[in-house]
Write an enzyme that holds these catalytic residues in place. Sequence first.
Site, short mmCIF file in Angstrom:
data_model
loop_
_atom_site.label_atom_id
_atom_site.label_comp_id
_atom_site.label_asym_id
_atom_site.label_seq_id
_atom_site.Cartn_x
_atom_site.Cartn_y
_atom_site.Cartn_z
N SER A 230 0.85 -1.19 0.00
CA SER A 230 0.00 0.00 0.00
C SER A 230 0.88 1.24 0.00
O SER A 230 1.93 1.28 0.65
CB SER A 230 -0.97 -0.03 1.18
OG SER A 230 -0.28 -0.24 2.38
N GLY A 232 -0.38 4.71 0.21
CA GLY A 232 -1.10 5.93 0.60
C GLY A 232 -1.89 6.51 -0.56
O GLY A 232 -2.65 5.79 -1.23
N THR A 233 -1.70 7.82 -0.83
CA THR A 233 -2.50 8.47 -1.88
C THR A 233 -2.17 7.93 -3.27
O THR A 233 -2.91 8.14 -4.22
CB THR A 233 -2.26 9.99 -1.89
OG1 THR A 233 -0.86 10.21 -1.89
CG2 THR A 233 -2.88 10.66 -0.67
N GLU A 234 -1.04 7.21 -3.40
CA GLU A 234 -0.69 6.59 -4.69
C GLU A 234 -1.39 5.25 -4.88
O GLU A 234 -1.14 4.54 -5.86
CB GLU A 234 0.82 6.34 -4.75
CG GLU A 234 1.60 7.37 -5.54
CD GLU A 234 2.99 6.82 -5.85
OE1 GLU A 234 3.20 6.40 -6.99
OE2 GLU A 234 3.81 6.82 -4.93
N GLY A 235 -2.22 4.85 -3.92
CA GLY A 235 -2.95 3.60 -4.05
C GLY A 235 -2.15 2.41 -3.56
O GLY A 235 -1.56 2.46 -2.49
N GLY A 261 -5.94 0.79 6.00
CA GLY A 261 -5.19 -0.40 5.60
C GLY A 261 -5.93 -1.67 5.99
O GLY A 261 -5.92 -2.67 5.27
N ASP A 262 -6.59 -1.63 7.15
CA ASP A 262 -7.35 -2.81 7.60
C ASP A 262 -8.56 -3.03 6.67
O ASP A 262 -8.92 -4.17 6.36
CB ASP A 262 -7.85 -2.61 9.03
CG ASP A 262 -6.70 -2.29 9.98
OD1 ASP A 262 -5.55 -2.67 9.67
OD2 ASP A 262 -6.94 -1.65 11.01
#
Length: 328
Positions: A230, A232-235, A261-262
Amino acid sequence: MTRSGPCDVHTVALNPAIDLTVGLSQLVPGEVARARSARHDPGGKGVNVASCLADWGTAVTIHGLLGLENAARFEALFAAKGISDAMVRLPQATRTNIKLLEEGGRTTDVNLPGFSASARDLAAVEASLAPLGAGALVAISGSQPQGLEDEASARLTAALTRRGARVVLDVSGAPLRAALARAPDALPFAIKPNRHELEACLRADLSRRADLVAAARGLVARGIGLVIVSLGTEGAIFLSAAAELQALPMALSQGSTVGAGDAMVAGVVAALAEGLGPEALAARATAFAVGKLRNAGPHLPEQGEIRALERAVAVRPLAEWLAQEPGA
Ligand SMILES: O=P(O)(O)OC[C@H]1O[C@](O)(CO)[C@@H](O)[C@@H]1O
């Protein structure tokens, strides 16, 4: 709400937490902060995954360890969402983790160590998982309480994998390193570290996309069925023997990022339980994570909203993302 899923779906939380989310205008370290709001939610990674799966309509059982002294808040969540409770009770209190949420959505997490557990407590969790084998999907998430060896989550994973269950493992640090050091027949089916967690685990600088992808490919080659990182804002990127993809979320809302994330792990489990292909799995996982940002606490929006988000996620071949190395 419809209950679905040909698979038997379970989550494991060895170190759950009550999340105390404190709303502030701005956090200035070393200065007095006046809180604007405070809320308590039952949380911890395995609890959040179970809660999101239940919201989606998946029948789920939760295992792990829970402090008897303040179990009521968790029991109320499980009862409200129809989550089967197989957690082992310890004669202690579950920890409270502090989430400092500033206007604009930036969150600072202060996660406490939590109760202590013994090898006997872990054995009781192992016993509750013992009936699970082929056909079971098990998400094991979060830190481990003090007193357990780094190997604890790896050990649960190995036993489940050897019995034919698929384990989605979302742990970091030494427990992740221990799980990845196992022989191929004891590895998790899927992992979902973020970039920083993977760097720490592999002790490598993965700031360049090419290095990150090479590391993830190495894990797939070792026998992990699905490696998700993962960003963040980059997917997130999704690598398996069948496909290599990047999923990019639409514009994000400004809620707390706690539990996103969960929710992504819950989306992966829901997709695997429903037998979705790689593209649909990437879209589902991303939609769950984005949907969670819209809600405080471990709750997903309703199914129709998640399906609309799913359609708005851009899933593309990883090669395209790789070719656009920033600064290259
Ligand atoms: O188990 P860890 O790594 O301390 O993380 C626990 C925290 O993570 C969360 O599950 C969010 O991912 C919170 O609900 C919880 O406070």
